[in-house]
Structure formats: C-alpha cells, structure tokens
Design a protein around this motif. Structure first.
Motif, mmCIF file in Angstrom:
data_model
loop_
_atom_site.group_PDB
_atom_site.id
_atom_site.type_symbol
_atom_site.label_atom_id
_atom_site.label_comp_id
_atom_site.label_asym_id
_atom_site.label_seq_id
_atom_site.Cartn_x
_atom_site.Cartn_y
_atom_site.Cartn_z
ATOM 1 N N HIS A 7 34.539 -11.735 32.302
ATOM 2 C CA HIS A 7 34.400 -12.300 33.646
ATOM 3 C C HIS A 7 34.086 -13.789 33.580
ATOM 4 O O HIS A 7 34.639 -14.587 34.348
ATOM 5 N N ARG A 8 33.190 -14.176 32.690
ATOM 6 C CA ARG A 8 32.847 -15.598 32.549
ATOM 7 C C ARG A 8 34.088 -16.428 32.188
ATOM 8 O O ARG A 8 34.298 -17.510 32.734
ATOM 9 N N GLU A 103 28.510 -4.123 40.734
ATOM 10 C CA GLU A 103 28.294 -5.572 40.771
ATOM 11 C C GLU A 103 29.395 -6.320 40.018
ATOM 12 O O GLU A 103 29.914 -7.340 40.482
ATOM 13 N N LEU A 104 29.772 -5.785 38.859
ATOM 14 C CA LEU A 104 30.798 -6.456 38.066
ATOM 15 C C LEU A 104 32.158 -6.380 38.755
ATOM 16 O O LEU A 104 32.934 -7.347 38.739
ATOM 17 N N ALA A 105 32.455 -5.244 39.384
ATOM 18 C CA ALA A 105 33.721 -5.125 40.122
ATOM 19 C C ALA A 105 33.751 -6.120 41.281
ATOM 20 O O ALA A 105 34.802 -6.710 41.571
ATOM 21 N N ARG A 106 32.607 -6.297 41.941
ATOM 22 C CA ARG A 106 32.536 -7.273 43.038
ATOM 23 C C ARG A 106 32.809 -8.684 42.522
ATOM 24 O O ARG A 106 33.527 -9.468 43.159
ATOM 25 N N GLN A 107 32.260 -9.032 41.372
ATOM 26 C CA GLN A 107 32.466 -10.367 40.810
ATOM 27 C C GLN A 107 33.919 -10.576 40.380
ATOM 28 O O GLN A 107 34.485 -11.652 40.555
ATOM 29 N N PHE A 108 34.529 -9.529 39.820
ATOM 30 C CA PHE A 108 35.940 -9.641 39.458
ATOM 31 C C PHE A 108 36.816 -9.763 40.708
ATOM 32 O O PHE A 108 37.830 -10.460 40.684
#
Length: 208
Positions: A7-8, A103-108
């Motif tokens: 993600h980063r 949370e990670l899916a939201r960020q992606f």
C-alpha cells in the motif's frame, strides 16, 4: 506486513502522478493560449510539434496507469477473501485481522479512487489536445486560404494595367486611340481607375 508495504508503495507512486499531471495541464493551457491568439500562423510548425509531443506524453502516461486499476482491484478482492493476509502479527486474533483487513481495504480503495481520478484527468487532457490539434489544422488552413486570397487580389491588381498596356502596345495601324491627343492620359486614368475599383472590391470582401 507485506500488504501494508505494498500500500505504501502504490500510494506513493499514485501521489507522484499529481505534479506530473499539473505540469501537463499547464502545458495544455499554454498551448490553448497560443492557439487562440491572433498572431501570424506561418510559423505554426513548432506549435503543431509541441501539441503532438505533449499528446504522446499523455498517451504514455495513460499506458503506465492502465494496469493499476485492475491490479488494485485484485488486491482489494484478495484482502476481502482472505487470500492476502493483512495482519503483520501471526498471533493476532480473528477480530483484529478482520479490523485490519477492513482498514487496509479502505486505504487501497482510496488509492484506487486516486488512480481513477488520474485516468479521468488524462482522458480529458488527451481529448483537449486532440481537439487542439484539429483546431490548429483548421486555423492553419484558414490562414493559408487568406494568404491565397491576398495573392490572387494583388495578382488581379497587377493584371489589369498589364492587359490595358498590352492592348495599346499592339502594332495595329487602325487604332484611333493611338492618335488621339488625350489617349495617353486616358489610358493611364483607365489603369488607375480599374486598379482602385478592384482594390475597393477586394477590400470590401475582405480579401485585402
């Protein structure tokens, strides 16, 4: 976790697109300002070359962005189905893993929104440049048409006195005007009058 690291990387890559897009859009604005200025277009080749080069840059940019949307979509799907473990801790509880996955899916998805926005801006920019290229060709053709009209008008202005002079320059014996006392000034007056009449006609029709 590997998912966080990915993600980063993707987020940093997509954020780096913004200044490039701003630069391309600024170049497009400059081209439009030049394109619709009232200057002479006889040196139009550099402008056409600039539009074409910028259009190629936009197409290359689109080609670079095209795989990102489907790739990020597959990553989000992998997080949802559990194929991609979002948690950096193997001993994390199921609830913590679910929260981390959400949370990670939201960020992606946020990165995906940026990619879609970038693709839309690129598509708009490409359409604008293609229109600019067509407008440039149209304006250049209009400029060449105006130049052709001017050349034709000046040629007609020179042709009239040439015809009159050639008529009275013929070596025929039976030409009453040649022995007329006012023949010479009348011929000159006819030349000047015809030229003035033609000039007025071309000026009125915006050929000159």
């Amino acid at each position: 976790s590997p998912a966080r690291l990915l993600h980063r990387i993707l987020d940093s890559t997509v954020d780096g697109y913004a200044p490039v897009l701003d630069g391309l859009e600024n170049d497009n604005d400059e081209i439009e300002d030049i394109l619709f200025s009232t200057g002479d277009r006889r040196d139009a080749y550099p402008l056409a070359q600039r539009i074409y080069e910028l259009l190629n840059q936009v197409i290359d940019f689109q080609r670079a962005c095209r795989p990102l949307e489907s790739m990020i979509g597959r990553i989000i799907e992998g997080i949802r189905t559990g194929a991609l473990d979002p948690s950096p801790y193997p001993s994390a509880s199921e609830e913590e893993k679910n929260e981390e996955a959400v949370e990670l899916a939201r960020q992606f998805r946020n990165v995906l929104d940026h990619v879609v926005h970038t693709k839309e801006r690129l598509e708009d920019l490409r359409s604008s440049l293609e229109n600019a290229l067509r407008v440039h060709d149209t304006l250049l053709g209009q400029q060449q048409n105006d130049d052709t009209k001017k050349i034709s008008a000046y040629a007609a202005l020179l042709m009239v006195p040439t015809i009159i002079g050639s008529v009275y320059g013929m070596n025929f014996e039976v030409m009453p005007e040649l022995k007329w006392e006012f023949g010479y000034p009348a011929a000159l007056l006819l030349m000047v009058g015809s030229c003035l009449l033609l000039y007025w006609f071309f000026k009125k029709n915006k050929w000159l």
